[in-house]
Motif scaffolding. Structure first.
Motif, PDB file in Angstrom:
ATOM      1  N   GLN A 716      15.944  31.549  -0.617  1.00  0.00           N
ATOM      2  CA  GLN A 716      15.368  32.732  -1.251  1.00  0.00           C
ATOM      3  C   GLN A 716      15.599  33.966  -0.372  1.00  0.00           C
ATOM      4  O   GLN A 716      15.759  33.859   0.844  1.00  0.00           O
ATOM      5  CB  GLN A 716      13.871  32.534  -1.491  1.00  0.00           C
ATOM      6  N   LYS A 717      15.560  35.145  -1.015  1.00  0.00           N
ATOM      7  CA  LYS A 717      15.736  36.383  -0.245  1.00  0.00           C
ATOM      8  C   LYS A 717      14.566  36.598   0.703  1.00  0.00           C
ATOM      9  O   LYS A 717      14.762  36.874   1.891  1.00  0.00           O
ATOM     10  CB  LYS A 717      15.854  37.573  -1.204  1.00  0.00           C
ATOM     11  N   THR A 718      13.368  36.527   0.165  1.00  0.00           N
ATOM     12  CA  THR A 718      12.171  36.639   1.002  1.00  0.00           C
ATOM     13  C   THR A 718      11.135  35.628   0.519  1.00  0.00           C
ATOM     14  O   THR A 718      11.095  35.268  -0.655  1.00  0.00           O
ATOM     15  CB  THR A 718      11.546  38.053   0.935  1.00  0.00           C
ATOM     16  N   VAL A 719      10.292  35.215   1.466  1.00  0.00           N
ATOM     17  CA  VAL A 719       9.227  34.259   1.158  1.00  0.00           C
ATOM     18  C   VAL A 719       7.931  34.789   1.743  1.00  0.00           C
ATOM     19  O   VAL A 719       7.883  35.147   2.924  1.00  0.00           O
ATOM     20  CB  VAL A 719       9.537  32.861   1.737  1.00  0.00           C
ATOM     21  N   GLY A 720       6.899  34.868   0.926  1.00  0.00           N
ATOM     22  CA  GLY A 720       5.605  35.359   1.398  1.00  0.00           C
ATOM     23  C   GLY A 720       4.736  34.225   1.890  1.00  0.00           C
ATOM     24  O   GLY A 720       5.063  33.559   2.871  1.00  0.00           O
ATOM     25  N   ILE A 721       3.638  33.968   1.216  1.00  0.00           N
ATOM     26  CA  ILE A 721       2.682  32.930   1.630  1.00  0.00           C
ATOM     27  C   ILE A 721       3.040  31.612   0.953  1.00  0.00           C
ATOM     28  O   ILE A 721       3.196  31.554  -0.266  1.00  0.00           O
ATOM     29  CB  ILE A 721       1.239  33.332   1.256  1.00  0.00           C
ATOM     30  N   VAL A 722       3.129  30.555   1.761  1.00  0.00           N
ATOM     31  CA  VAL A 722       3.425  29.219   1.228  1.00  0.00           C
ATOM     32  C   VAL A 722       2.335  28.266   1.687  1.00  0.00           C
ATOM     33  O   VAL A 722       2.013  28.213   2.882  1.00  0.00           O
ATOM     34  CB  VAL A 722       4.806  28.717   1.712  1.00  0.00           C
ATOM     35  N   LYS A 723       1.775  27.535   0.740  1.00  0.00           N
ATOM     36  CA  LYS A 723       0.722  26.565   1.059  1.00  0.00           C
ATOM     37  C   LYS A 723       1.121  25.220   0.475  1.00  0.00           C
ATOM     38  O   LYS A 723       1.380  25.101  -0.719  1.00  0.00           O
ATOM     39  CB  LYS A 723      -0.615  27.019   0.467  1.00  0.00           C
ATOM     40  N   ILE A 724       1.175  24.183   1.345  1.00  0.00           N
ATOM     41  CA  ILE A 724       1.681  22.873   0.928  1.00  0.00           C
ATOM     42  C   ILE A 724       0.713  21.777   1.369  1.00  0.00           C
ATOM     43  O   ILE A 724       0.381  21.681   2.556  1.00  0.00           O
ATOM     44  CB  ILE A 724       3.076  22.608   1.538  1.00  0.00           C
ATOM     45  N   PRO A 725       0.273  20.924   0.436  1.00  0.00           N
ATOM     46  CA  PRO A 725      -0.585  19.790   0.821  1.00  0.00           C
ATOM     47  C   PRO A 725       0.270  18.592   1.252  1.00  0.00           C
ATOM     48  O   PRO A 725       1.262  18.265   0.598  1.00  0.00           O
ATOM     49  CB  PRO A 725      -1.329  19.480  -0.483  1.00  0.00           C
ATOM     50  N   LEU A 726      -0.098  17.952   2.357  1.00  0.00           N
ATOM     51  CA  LEU A 726       0.670  16.815   2.872  1.00  0.00           C
ATOM     52  C   LEU A 726      -0.213  15.580   3.045  1.00  0.00           C
ATOM     53  O   LEU A 726      -1.422  15.692   3.236  1.00  0.00           O
ATOM     54  CB  LEU A 726       1.304  17.175   4.219  1.00  0.00           C
ATOM     55  N   LYS A 727       0.433  14.424   3.014  1.00  0.00           N
ATOM     56  CA  LYS A 727      -0.304  13.181   3.279  1.00  0.00           C
ATOM     57  C   LYS A 727      -0.796  13.174   4.718  1.00  0.00           C
ATOM     58  O   LYS A 727      -1.921  12.784   5.007  1.00  0.00           O
ATOM     59  CB  LYS A 727       0.598  11.974   3.019  1.00  0.00           C
ATOM     60  N   ASN A 728       0.074  13.579   5.630  1.00  0.00           N
ATOM     61  CA  ASN A 728      -0.307  13.725   7.032  1.00  0.00           C
ATOM     62  C   ASN A 728       0.697  14.629   7.724  1.00  0.00           C
ATOM     63  O   ASN A 728       1.779  14.892   7.199  1.00  0.00           O
ATOM     64  CB  ASN A 728      -0.395  12.368   7.748  1.00  0.00           C
ATOM     65  N   ILE A 729       0.288  15.137   8.898  1.00  0.00           N
ATOM     66  CA  ILE A 729       1.172  15.988   9.710  1.00  0.00           C
ATOM     67  C   ILE A 729       1.544  15.167  10.938  1.00  0.00           C
ATOM     68  O   ILE A 729       0.724  14.951  11.837  1.00  0.00           O
ATOM     69  CB  ILE A 729       0.473  17.298  10.090  1.00  0.00           C
ATOM     70  N   SER A 730       2.792  14.721  10.958  1.00  0.00           N
ATOM     71  CA  SER A 730       3.247  13.755  11.963  1.00  0.00           C
ATOM     72  C   SER A 730       4.362  14.348  12.823  1.00  0.00           C
ATOM     73  O   SER A 730       4.709  15.530  12.709  1.00  0.00           O
ATOM     74  CB  SER A 730       3.750  12.501  11.245  1.00  0.00           C
ATOM     75  N   ALA A 731       4.942  13.490  13.655  1.00  0.00           N
ATOM     76  CA  ALA A 731       6.073  13.906  14.496  1.00  0.00           C
ATOM     77  C   ALA A 731       7.239  14.340  13.616  1.00  0.00           C
ATOM     78  O   ALA A 731       7.920  15.338  13.899  1.00  0.00           O
ATOM     79  CB  ALA A 731       6.490  12.771  15.425  1.00  0.00           C
TER      80      ALA A 731
END
Length: 961
Positions: A716-731
């Motif tokens: 994309q040309k520009t990206v503002g606020i992105v919010k993403i739900p994850l199962k977990n935040i890992s290595a």
């Protein structure tokens, strides 16, 4: 012909006994053959009459019967049924030549399988039929009366809420046959002898009756015999009949064969009486005709049916009677007991889906049609009525055959409702006492009364003020409710949406001046806009249906069928109203405008109405599938819209894909997103967009989905606020993020978050937020506190550093260290090493600006590592330590600043360093025996005070809060 031949054979076989036993009945039979039926000549009649004995009269008659053939013998047999029924029954039972009971029953079942296997649809051409199994879907059935509040709620709900309600109301098990459910024992162990199956027109009562007959003939039901009486056919009978004759009408059996079957006293016998509400016969007990005492006695049809319903004849037979609600109360009074009341609710979402699958017999066509209809909340709610399902499926099939893209050109809601009304009037409403249009106008007048009073249930007095015969109206449902010590009769339309539709019909039934006056009164003058949302002076849905009635196709159908149309001045007023609201650009009214334009389906006017639109905002609440559908239609004629701000469910991605792909500026909130939806979302985003927001909610996504999303953002040309739900935040998550952050510059904010119940062992942290502003990165990492017993050693850490140093920062090691420190406590061995492991990677950031540490207690260990860290980061401008137990939500300083920690920082702080250290928390004011980090309820202990301490070089300041 076969019927006459069978009777003639019986007469021939038993002639000798008949001569001896007919006795005094001979002349009454001869009189009828001569006077009523005209089958005897005058000379023959005189010869018979002049014979000296009854036996000789019979012998004279024999020659006449032989010369007249099967027809006169059959007429003679009818005379025996009327005047010598007991003799006829005796001869039938003891007849050695009569066809066996089992053989007759088998032939009856074979006939039912042939006759009931197919259905003729409303639009079938001569000779066209379809299999019942390709149309019949078992509806939901409720086996109780509903409460008034429950019925009101059902009438008002739409879409998924409506579906959830009718599923919760259903209490007939779907894995049982209909009959097993209807005649099952109640909670007191009582099985009914008679069951009322109530349902509105088009709900599937007759289809259910046909399916019961076919299932029995195919060996799927545990009944010895079932007979099917259709009340429409009973209306055609004017002369006296016996029960066996009535039962033979809708079968291939003779009355003799039926008589023999019934004489065998079958243990499980069912008589299915279909369409009681269509019965024109009077069943009141004031009839002069007596109730028959036996199967062969001939009486008037109304007396016969009354005797059957009350159990005077065939007392052991079970009865199933289908009826519309308007006739149910009369039926309850007539029917034998114990009886049970049941009602067909129609289809839930599962049955609608099953119906569509059976109709199309093709998975691809089914999916296209089903998803299209599901997109329209009003139509999908109406699909609870099976005949609506048939109308929609038929219309869509026609469009598919013409090559029309149904994904963009589904029928309007108004056109489907008008088709429904037309079908019921044509096929279910014979013998009206008034013109069709007069009936529709009366219904509309009642509907408008309800709309003005926000009322969906009408008392009997109100209904009778507008309708001369409420009981005969196909479009009203009659309900009985308990009111204190009495019953209350209430009427309603099938659903609020039908009430709204009939209100619109009523307006166009008026003369032009009155119609326009009512419309202005309802919608108020267009100069009064904007109107406050939530308290409109008009009903949105009625206006939408009026727009639908102005639709060119619908208008032609109205003229052709009812010779009416929407007056031109009314059409002009509606369009003026739409243009005025559209020009005000009130986002709250945008869905209303879109639906009006969709129902109108007038390309040139759509272009005119949306011509000024540059951006569309529908984000305050999640837009429905119906809203999405209308939006897609309108934007097809509005290519100059450059910005879309939408809040929608992930299931709408395919529907919105074309619109999203071509729009340059996007701000999207996508709810209920799962891994399986990610590809659709990426396709909808396309490339080269100015993506202001992408807020994702729903199922926690995998790292693979995260990688796909971040890869799409890079395009994309520009990206503002992105919010993403994850199962977990890992290595792996850290590595994926590192790759994105190092290779992509045109973004503002990335938020990753895990489930609230994600455990320490599953995820490095619960929230990861990073901001990109003015060449500076601000990183915030949090670990939520699940419970007071699960306090975190480091709930949150925040730092800022130049974007240019991103390549120097080992994000994976930092998150791993954050995770490790939260898996240990202050008392754990090696806790100082855990702190060092966390802070050491940060020392590689030579231009690290700010770091904020949120921890429960400032101890000597923390103070020591903070001093070491400050000395290794010459460029650090500020370090803040907030003593808190949990950082989630508003920060409250509920942690303790230990004296040893404060003293160490104050005494050992490097004098030449320019960094400012700020400490926030509770400090014990006692010089000796002060509180420790194990002290409970730090805030309530009198010696503790909330303070802010500032340290810089040799400067020290403390402020009490």
């Amino acid at each position: 012909m076969e019927h006459d031949a069978t009777r003639a054979q019986f007469v021939d076989s038993h002639w000798a006994k008949l001569v001896q036993r007919v006795d005094t009945a001979v002349m009454p039979i001869v009189d009828e053959l001569w006077s009523n039926k005209g089958m005897l000549g005058y000379e023959a009649y005189c010869n018979i009459k002049s014979a000296d004995t009854n036996q000789n009269k019979m012998r004279e008659l024999h020659g006449v019967l032989n010369s007249g053939g099967n027809k006169i013998k059959s007429a003679f047999y009818s005379g025996l049924e009327k005047h010598a029924a007991l003799l006829l029954r005796d001869l039938s039972i003891n007849s050695p030549t009569t066809e066996g009971h089992e053989e007759s029953l088998d032939k009856y079942k074979e006939w039912i399988q042939r006759e009931y296997k197919y259905v003729t649809e409303y639009n079938s051409l001569p000779g066209e039929q379809v299999l019942l199994c390709e149309r019949y879907t078992q509806p939901l059935i409720i086996m109780r009366h509903r409460e008034k509040e429950e019925r009101t709620e059902e009438l008002r709900l739409m879409g998924k809420s409506f579906q959830q309600l009718i599923i919760s109301e259903n209490n007939a098990e779907k894995d049982r046959t209909v009959l097993d459910a209807l005649f099952s024992a109640d909670n007191k162990g009582i099985c009914p002898d008679a069951v009322i199956l109530q349902g509105n027109s088009g709900k599937g009562k007759s289809f259910t009756a046909q399916k019961i007959m076919l299932d029995w003939a195919s060996g799927h039901l545990n009944f010895d015999c079932i007979f099917h009486l259709k009340c429409k056919e009973l209306n055609q009978i004017s002369e006296e009949q016996s029960l066996v004759e009535i039962l033979s009408i809708n079968s291939n059996l003779t009355s003799d064969q039926i008589f023999q079957m019934l004489q065998k006293s079958p243990k499980r016998l069912l008589v299915l009486i279909d369409g009681f509400d269509e019965l024109k016969l009077s069943l009141s007990d004031t009839s002069n005709k007596s109730t028959p005492n036996n199967l062969c006695e001939k009486v008037q049809p109304e007396a016969l049916l009354r005797g059957l319903l009350k159990g005077c004849i065939l007392p052991k037979a079970l009865l199933l009677v289908t009826t519309r609600s308007t006739a149910a109360k009369n039926l309850i009074d007539l029917l034998k007991k114990p009886q049970r009341f049941t009602e067909i609710l129609g289809f839930s979402e599962m049955e609608v889906k099953e119906y569509f699958q059976k109709f199309y017999q093709d998975e691809e066509l089914f999916k296209k049609a089903y998803e299209s209809v599901k997109a329209n909340e009003i139509l999908f709610t109406a699909c609870s009525i099976p005949v609506i399902c048939w109308i929609i499926c038929t219309v869509i099939r026609e469009r598919l055959n013409k090559g029309t893209d149904i994904a963009r050109h589904l029928e309007t809601t108004t056109s489907i409702y008008l088709d429904f009304v037309s079908i019921l009037l044509q096929h279910h409403c014979q013998g009206l006492n008034e013109s069709v249009w007069t009936l529709l106008k009366s219904l509309g007048q009642l509907a408008e009364k309800g709309m003005l009073k926000k009322q969906v249930l009408f008392d009997e007095k109100t209904v009778k003020e507008t309708l001369s015969d409420p009981g005969s109206s196909l479009f009203l449902t009659k309900s009985l409710f308990k009111k204190r010590t009495r019953q209350e009769t209430m009427y309603s339309f099938m659903h609020l949406s039908f009430q709204e539709f009939f209100t619109a019909l009523y307006y166009i039934s008026l003369d032009e001046k009155e119609c326009l006056s009512k419309l202005k009164q309802q919608s108020c003058d267009v100069q009064d806009f904007p109107i406050k949302i939530g308290r409109p002076k008009f009903d949105f849905a009625v206006i939408q249906f009026l727009c639908g009635l102005c639709n060119e196709e619908v208008s032609c159908l109205l003229k052709e069928t009812y010779h009416v149309s929407v007056p031109p001045s009314v059409q002009a007023h509606l369009k003026k109203l739409i243009l005025k609201i559209s020009s005000n650009r009130d986002d709250d009214f945008l869905p209303f405008i879109l639906h009006c334009l969709y129902e109108l389906h007038e390309k040139d006017f759509v272009q005119k109405a949306v011509d000024a639109w540059q951006d569309i905002k529908m984000f305050r609440k999640r837009v429905s599938r119906t809203d999405c559908w209308a939006l897609v239609y309108c934007l097809e004629f509005c290519p100059h819209v450059k910005s879309l701000i939408l809040n929608f469910a992930a299931e709408e991605l395919k529907l919105l894909q074309h619109v999203l792909c071509r729009t340059q500026n996007l701000e999207l909130t996508v709810e209920s997103l799962a891994d399986t939806d990610v590809c659709d979302m990426i396709s909808a985003l396309g490339e080269g967009k100015l993506l202001g927001k992408l807020l994702l909610y729903g199922d926690s996504l995998s790292n693979q989905s995260l990688q796909q999303i971040l890869h799409a953002l890079q395009k994309q040309k520009t990206v503002g606020i992105v919010k993403i739900p994850l199962k977990n935040i890992s290595a792996d998550t850290a590595l994926i993020l590192t790759d994105f952050l190092q290779s992509t510059k045109n973004w503002e904010e990335i938020r990753l978050h895990t489930r609230a119940d994600c455990s320490d062992t599953e995820s490095f942290c619960s929230d990861f937020i990073i901001f990109n502003q003015d060449g500076e990165l601000r990183l915030n990492v949090e670990r939520c506190r699940l419970s007071p017993q699960n306090a975190q050693s480091l709930p949150e850490i925040y730092l800022t550093y130049p974007r240019s140093e991103m390549s120097s920062f080992d994000l994976k090691s930092f998150l791993q260290a954050f995770h490790n420190i939260n898996c240990s406590t202050e008392q754990s061995d090696g806790f100082e090493k855990q702190i060092k492991a966390l802070l050491s990677p940060l020392s590689s950031l030579s231009l690290l600006n700010v770091i904020i540490i949120f921890a429960p207690v400032l101890t000597e260990k923390w103070a020591s590592e903070i001093l070491f860290f400050i000395q290794s980061c010459s460029g650090l401008q500020k370090l803040r330590f907030d003593a808190v137990w949990n950082s989630r939500g508003a920060v409250e300083h509920t942690g303790l600043l230990m004296e040893k920690g404060i003293r160490l920082l104050k005494e050992k702080f490097p004098k030449s360093h320019k960094c400012i250290v700020q400490l926030n928390g509770f400090r014990c004011s006692q010089s000796t025996e002060c509180c420790t980090h194990q002290t409970k309820q730090i805030r309530t202990v009198g010696c503790n005070q909330c303070v802010t301490i500032m340290i810089r070089g040799d400067e020290y300041a403390e402020e009490k809060l």
